[in-house]
Motif scaffolding. Sequence first.
Motif, PDB file in Angstrom:
ATOM      1  N   LEU A 110      12.356  -5.123  -1.648  1.00  0.00           N
ATOM      2  CA  LEU A 110      13.397  -4.147  -1.310  1.00  0.00           C
ATOM      3  C   LEU A 110      14.343  -3.936  -2.491  1.00  0.00           C
ATOM      4  N   GLY A 111      14.615  -5.000  -3.227  1.00  0.00           N
ATOM      5  CA  GLY A 111      15.436  -4.856  -4.425  1.00  0.00           C
ATOM      6  C   GLY A 111      14.797  -3.934  -5.445  1.00  0.00           C
ATOM      7  N   HIS A 112      13.511  -4.142  -5.700  1.00  0.00           N
ATOM      8  CA  HIS A 112      12.804  -3.304  -6.668  1.00  0.00           C
ATOM      9  C   HIS A 112      12.743  -1.846  -6.196  1.00  0.00           C
ATOM     10  N   LEU A 113      12.483  -1.645  -4.917  1.00  0.00           N
ATOM     11  CA  LEU A 113      12.422  -0.283  -4.391  1.00  0.00           C
ATOM     12  C   LEU A 113      13.784   0.395  -4.455  1.00  0.00           C
ATOM     13  N   SER A 114      14.840  -0.324  -4.132  1.00  0.00           N
ATOM     14  CA  SER A 114      16.187   0.245  -4.213  1.00  0.00           C
ATOM     15  C   SER A 114      16.523   0.627  -5.645  1.00  0.00           C
ATOM     16  N   ARG A 115      16.115  -0.213  -6.579  1.00  0.00           N
ATOM     17  CA  ARG A 115      16.338   0.102  -7.993  1.00  0.00           C
ATOM     18  C   ARG A 115      15.581   1.361  -8.390  1.00  0.00           C
ATOM     19  N   GLN A 116      14.328   1.479  -7.922  1.00  0.00           N
ATOM     20  CA  GLN A 116      13.509   2.627  -8.270  1.00  0.00           C
ATOM     21  C   GLN A 116      14.107   3.938  -7.780  1.00  0.00           C
ATOM     22  N   VAL A 117      14.725   3.928  -6.614  1.00  0.00           N
ATOM     23  CA  VAL A 117      15.256   5.172  -6.055  1.00  0.00           C
ATOM     24  C   VAL A 117      16.729   5.385  -6.407  1.00  0.00           C
ATOM     25  N   ALA A 129       7.761   2.514   2.584  1.00  0.00           N
ATOM     26  CA  ALA A 129       7.624   1.126   2.134  1.00  0.00           C
ATOM     27  C   ALA A 129       8.908   0.350   2.422  1.00  0.00           C
ATOM     28  N   ARG A 130      10.060   0.963   2.149  1.00  0.00           N
ATOM     29  CA  ARG A 130      11.338   0.302   2.433  1.00  0.00           C
ATOM     30  C   ARG A 130      11.465   0.003   3.931  1.00  0.00           C
ATOM     31  N   ASN A 131      11.058   0.952   4.760  1.00  0.00           N
ATOM     32  CA  ASN A 131      11.117   0.737   6.209  1.00  0.00           C
ATOM     33  C   ASN A 131      10.244  -0.434   6.629  1.00  0.00           C
ATOM     34  N   ALA A 132       9.086  -0.572   5.997  1.00  0.00           N
ATOM     35  CA  ALA A 132       8.166  -1.664   6.335  1.00  0.00           C
ATOM     36  C   ALA A 132       8.777  -3.022   5.964  1.00  0.00           C
ATOM     37  N   PHE A 133       9.422  -3.092   4.808  1.00  0.00           N
ATOM     38  CA  PHE A 133      10.049  -4.355   4.404  1.00  0.00           C
ATOM     39  C   PHE A 133      11.245  -4.689   5.294  1.00  0.00           C
ATOM     40  N   HIS A 134      11.996  -3.671   5.679  1.00  0.00           N
ATOM     41  CA  HIS A 134      13.106  -3.919   6.602  1.00  0.00           C
ATOM     42  C   HIS A 134      12.581  -4.437   7.944  1.00  0.00           C
ATOM     43  N   ALA A 135      11.435  -3.911   8.380  1.00  0.00           N
ATOM     44  CA  ALA A 135      10.825  -4.394   9.622  1.00  0.00           C
ATOM     45  C   ALA A 135      10.431  -5.864   9.492  1.00  0.00           C
ATOM     46  N   ALA A 136       9.930  -6.238   8.315  1.00  0.00           N
ATOM     47  CA  ALA A 136       9.565  -7.637   8.080  1.00  0.00           C
ATOM     48  C   ALA A 136      10.788  -8.545   8.181  1.00  0.00           C
ATOM     49  N   PRO A 142      21.511   0.944  -7.185  1.00  0.00           N
ATOM     50  CA  PRO A 142      21.644  -0.372  -7.829  1.00  0.00           C
ATOM     51  C   PRO A 142      22.415  -1.390  -7.003  1.00  0.00           C
ATOM     52  N   GLU A 143      23.470  -0.982  -6.310  1.00  0.00           N
ATOM     53  CA  GLU A 143      24.246  -1.944  -5.521  1.00  0.00           C
ATOM     54  C   GLU A 143      23.396  -2.540  -4.401  1.00  0.00           C
ATOM     55  N   GLU A 144      22.598  -1.692  -3.779  1.00  0.00           N
ATOM     56  CA  GLU A 144      21.695  -2.181  -2.728  1.00  0.00           C
ATOM     57  C   GLU A 144      20.646  -3.120  -3.317  1.00  0.00           C
ATOM     58  N   ALA A 145      20.149  -2.767  -4.521  1.00  0.00           N
ATOM     59  CA  ALA A 145      19.173  -3.627  -5.193  1.00  0.00           C
ATOM     60  C   ALA A 145      19.773  -5.004  -5.460  1.00  0.00           C
ATOM     61  N   ILE A 146      21.010  -5.029  -5.934  1.00  0.00           N
ATOM     62  CA  ILE A 146      21.681  -6.302  -6.220  1.00  0.00           C
ATOM     63  C   ILE A 146      21.793  -7.151  -4.962  1.00  0.00           C
ATOM     64  N   THR A 147      22.136  -6.528  -3.837  1.00  0.00           N
ATOM     65  CA  THR A 147      22.244  -7.257  -2.571  1.00  0.00           C
ATOM     66  C   THR A 147      20.930  -7.918  -2.205  1.00  0.00           C
ATOM     67  N   VAL A 196       0.832  -1.196   0.000  1.00  0.00           N
ATOM     68  CA  VAL A 196       0.000   0.000   0.000  1.00  0.00           C
ATOM     69  C   VAL A 196       0.871   1.252   0.000  1.00  0.00           C
ATOM     70  N   LEU A 197       1.905   1.256   0.823  1.00  0.00           N
ATOM     71  CA  LEU A 197       2.810   2.408   0.867  1.00  0.00           C
ATOM     72  C   LEU A 197       3.495   2.616  -0.484  1.00  0.00           C
ATOM     73  N   LYS A 198       3.878   1.534  -1.119  1.00  0.00           N
ATOM     74  CA  LYS A 198       4.506   1.639  -2.434  1.00  0.00           C
ATOM     75  C   LYS A 198       3.541   2.222  -3.449  1.00  0.00           C
ATOM     76  N   ARG A 199       2.294   1.772  -3.421  1.00  0.00           N
ATOM     77  CA  ARG A 199       1.293   2.292  -4.352  1.00  0.00           C
ATOM     78  C   ARG A 199       1.041   3.771  -4.110  1.00  0.00           C
ATOM     79  N   GLN A 200       1.211   4.211  -2.872  1.00  0.00           N
ATOM     80  CA  GLN A 200       1.036   5.625  -2.546  1.00  0.00           C
ATOM     81  C   GLN A 200       2.276   6.459  -2.845  1.00  0.00           C
ATOM     82  N   ARG A 201       3.286   5.813  -3.453  1.00  0.00           N
ATOM     83  CA  ARG A 201       4.564   6.458  -3.777  1.00  0.00           C
ATOM     84  C   ARG A 201       5.339   6.880  -2.524  1.00  0.00           C
ATOM     85  N   ARG A 202       5.006   6.309  -1.385  1.00  0.00           N
ATOM     86  CA  ARG A 202       5.745   6.571  -0.137  1.00  0.00           C
ATOM     87  C   ARG A 202       6.864   5.533  -0.041  1.00  0.00           C
TER      88      ARG A 202
END
Length: 321
Positions: free
Chosen positions: A32-39, A11-18, A42-47, A1-7
């Motif tokens: 988290l990979g997709h969100l890191s890529r979006q912002v 959204a990243r914080n919520a996935f890290h909490a998970a 890339p190195e974080e996305a790869i991880t 939901v947070l991702k859909r709201q462009r927040r």
Amino acid sequence: VLKRQRRLQDARNAFHAALKFDPFHARAQLNLGHLSRQVGHPEEAITHFRAAIDSGVASMEAWRALVIELQKIGKHEDAVSTLEEWLQSDPDNPIAGHMKSALNDELAPARASDAFVRTVFDPMAESFDEHLDDLGYCAPELLIAALTNADEFGESSCNVLDAGCGTGQCGTLVKPLAASLVGVDLSSRMLQQAKKTGVYDALHEAELTAFLQQQHRDYDVILCADTLCYFGDLEEVTQAAATALKDRGYFVFTTEELETDTPQGYLLHTKGRYSHSQRYVRQVLEGAGFVIVSMDVDVLRRESAEDVMGLVVNARIQCSD
């Protein structure tokens, strides 16, 4: 939901909490990979993509995303070795096989295989419109504008083919201009979504070139939004479109732009799509008997915080012979 709201940060914080509850949660790592890529990290996305694979429930989505991101940042050898690792675990995967052609500079196939298209699009049919919204996808709007801005276009009694109709975004926009509207697509699950729009008079599950070759002077307009990017060689499909159109009918399509031309006029990219040069598109259209009404360069969507530039083409067939 947070991702859909462009927040995105929330959204990243919520996935890290998970991941604090379950460090091996593959979907959290993948997201988290997709969100890191979006912002633009890339190195974080790869991880995160690698962590999703190492979780023990590796998905095709994670493998594909990891290979694409490695290639994007110039780690070609790592991308190739990752692809080989993927193929060892899934030798017959059509996406991996298609990507191998792009990564290893092999002779690219003339188009993406039917299996590749179905494997990519069937699983994402239910969420496809949301995915396109995230990308700022606007190819259908650009096509309708290219069609209706043509000086000689008449809006009444048009028989329209939505070629590669997907979930029906293009069909919904063109319906007010169509006396009849037919859609064709390779993905059965995409067609199920298109049927829900209620705008089509008929829907067909078929490969595009083969379908067009069975038509003869049936359509006034063929619209093709974000479909020819899965074709390298455009000659056969363009010839087929010419025979399927009535005299002076319109073939209106997008394809991703190849800025630096190649001898063959197209290039297969790691993401599995082809781009085409303006020279090549003009050559193919003229060879099939089309006159180019307009050819514009515009933004089709955004990926990884970057604009994806494409050709928006309106071409008109001149005669039936």
